[in-house]
Design a protein around this motif. Structure first.
Motif, PDB file in Angstrom:
ATOM      1  N   THR A  50       0.841  -1.194   0.000  1.00 53.00           N
ATOM      2  CA  THR A  50       0.000   0.000   0.000  1.00 53.00           C
ATOM      3  C   THR A  50       0.876   1.244   0.000  1.00 53.00           C
ATOM      4  OG1 THR A  50      -0.181  -0.055   2.400  1.00 53.00           O
ATOM      5  CG2 THR A  50      -1.958  -1.092   1.167  1.00 53.00           C
ATOM      6  N   HIS A  74     -10.159   3.540  -7.699  1.00 56.36           N
ATOM      7  CA  HIS A  74     -11.127   4.374  -6.996  1.00 56.36           C
ATOM      8  C   HIS A  74     -10.551   5.771  -6.794  1.00 56.36           C
ATOM      9  CE1 HIS A  74     -13.832   1.099  -5.985  1.00 56.36           C
ATOM     10  NE2 HIS A  74     -12.792   0.386  -5.582  1.00 56.36           N
ATOM     11  N   TYR A  75     -11.455   6.754  -6.734  1.00 57.23           N
ATOM     12  CA  TYR A  75     -11.034   8.093  -6.350  1.00 57.23           C
ATOM     13  C   TYR A  75     -10.728   8.082  -4.863  1.00 57.23           C
ATOM     14  CZ  TYR A  75     -12.727   9.784 -10.827  1.00 57.23           C
ATOM     15  OH  TYR A  75     -12.901   9.997 -12.157  1.00 57.23           O
ATOM     16  N   ASP A  76      -9.673   8.781  -4.481  1.00 62.44           N
ATOM     17  CA  ASP A  76      -9.295   8.841  -3.080  1.00 62.44           C
ATOM     18  C   ASP A  76      -8.766  10.235  -2.774  1.00 62.44           C
ATOM     19  OD1 ASP A  76      -7.609   8.655  -0.641  1.00 62.44           O
ATOM     20  OD2 ASP A  76      -8.166   6.538  -0.758  1.00 62.44           O
ATOM     21  N   GLU A  77      -9.383  10.888  -1.812  1.00 62.76           N
ATOM     22  CA  GLU A  77      -9.007  12.258  -1.450  1.00 62.76           C
ATOM     23  C   GLU A  77      -7.612  12.325  -0.829  1.00 62.76           C
ATOM     24  OE1 GLU A  77     -11.015  14.825  -2.219  1.00 62.76           O
ATOM     25  OE2 GLU A  77     -12.383  13.356  -3.076  1.00 62.76           O
ATOM     26  N   ARG A  78      -7.184  11.263  -0.174  1.00 63.32           N
ATOM     27  CA  ARG A  78      -5.926  11.281   0.572  1.00 63.32           C
ATOM     28  C   ARG A  78      -4.735  10.746  -0.214  1.00 63.32           C
ATOM     29  NH1 ARG A  78      -7.356   7.202   4.171  1.00 63.32           N
ATOM     30  NH2 ARG A  78      -9.017   6.845   2.711  1.00 63.32           N
ATOM     31  N   MET A  79      -4.985  10.052  -1.324  1.00 66.37           N
ATOM     32  CA  MET A  79      -3.907   9.366  -2.036  1.00 66.37           C
ATOM     33  C   MET A  79      -3.776   9.910  -3.459  1.00 66.37           C
ATOM     34  SD  MET A  79      -1.873   6.680  -1.249  1.00 66.37           S
ATOM     35  CE  MET A  79      -2.791   5.730  -0.082  1.00 66.37           C
ATOM     36  N   ILE A  85      -4.100   1.812  -2.856  1.00 62.03           N
ATOM     37  CA  ILE A  85      -4.916   2.130  -1.687  1.00 62.03           C
ATOM     38  C   ILE A  85      -5.047   0.911  -0.774  1.00 62.03           C
ATOM     39  CG2 ILE A  85      -7.213   2.837  -0.913  1.00 62.03           C
ATOM     40  CD1 ILE A  85      -7.588   4.118  -3.689  1.00 62.03           C
ATOM     41  N   SER A 106      -5.379   4.245  -6.711  1.00 59.40           N
ATOM     42  CA  SER A 106      -6.055   5.536  -6.570  1.00 59.40           C
ATOM     43  C   SER A 106      -6.087   6.270  -7.903  1.00 59.40           C
ATOM     44  CB  SER A 106      -5.318   6.392  -5.540  1.00 59.40           C
ATOM     45  OG  SER A 106      -5.854   7.701  -5.510  1.00 59.40           O
ATOM     46  N   PRO A 109      -7.752  12.564  -6.087  1.00 59.84           N
ATOM     47  CA  PRO A 109      -8.998  13.208  -5.689  1.00 59.84           C
ATOM     48  C   PRO A 109      -9.873  13.443  -6.920  1.00 59.84           C
ATOM     49  CG  PRO A 109      -7.098  14.580  -5.132  1.00 59.84           C
ATOM     50  CD  PRO A 109      -6.591  13.393  -5.853  1.00 59.84           C
TER      51      PRO A 109
END
Length: 183
Positions: A50, A74-79, A85, A106, A109
């Motif tokens: 990860t 996937h969309y990821d705000e933090r990565m 992820i 990821s 965002p």
């Protein structure tokens, strides 16, 4: 004569029985060890991949005779985009060699296109935001005679700009009519 024939038959039957028993023992032992080898096999421990890129994950997995497979994105705000992820099996799990470690990468965002909201009634602007997957940010009212009551005068971010969905779109709305209704 009869006695010699019976003795010979018994000797042959004994030899056949001994061969059959030995054959059965060899088969049972062979089956046991084959099953044990297949079940246990050569196992390795899955490393934590990860937060790595796919290239870095592959470099970590290849020495352990494992492969990486992208199962989803996937969309990821933090990565940031391109980083891993999650993984399956998890880090530290025993796994047979030559198996795949499935990962979710990821897309970064999620960016949203901000629609033109100026000139629309507040309710219409809020519906337009929801239709685009955005949420309203702060809503402020201006009390000048230049703005029509309940109509969006300005927005932030501006139209056709990009916004992260969590930040929302702030609106400045004409409010003379609203103030008069409240009084």
């Amino acid at each position: 004569m009869l006695r010699g024939t019976v003795a010979r038959i018994l000797v042959v039957a004994g030899k056949i029985t001994a061969v059959a028993v030995a054959f059965f023992i060899v088969m049972a032992a062979s089956g046991y060890f084959t099953i044990r080898l297949v079940q246990v096999g050569r196992r390795v421990t899955v490393p934590d991949v990860t937060n790595m890129t796919l290239a870095e994950a592959q470099q970590a997995l290849v020495p352990r005779s494992l492969m990486v497979e992208v199962a989803a994105e996937h969309y990821d705000e933090r990565m940031e985009a391109g980083r891993i992820i999650a993984q399956e099996p998890p880090a530290g799990a025993p796994i047979k060699k030559y198996r795949k470690v499935k990962v979710i990468t990821s897309l970064g965002p999620r960016l949203f296109k901000v629609p033109e909201l100026r000139g629309q009634l507040l309710r219409s602007a809020l519906i337009a935001l929801q239709a685009e997957g955005l949420r309203p940010g702060l809503t402020a009212y201006t009390h000048t005679g230049l703005a029509e009551a309940g109509v969006v005068v300005a927005q932030d971010p501006p139209p056709e700009g990009e916004s992260f969905g969590h930040a929302g779109v702030s609106l400045l709305v004409g409010g003379i009519g609203i103030m008069n209704i409240m009084l």
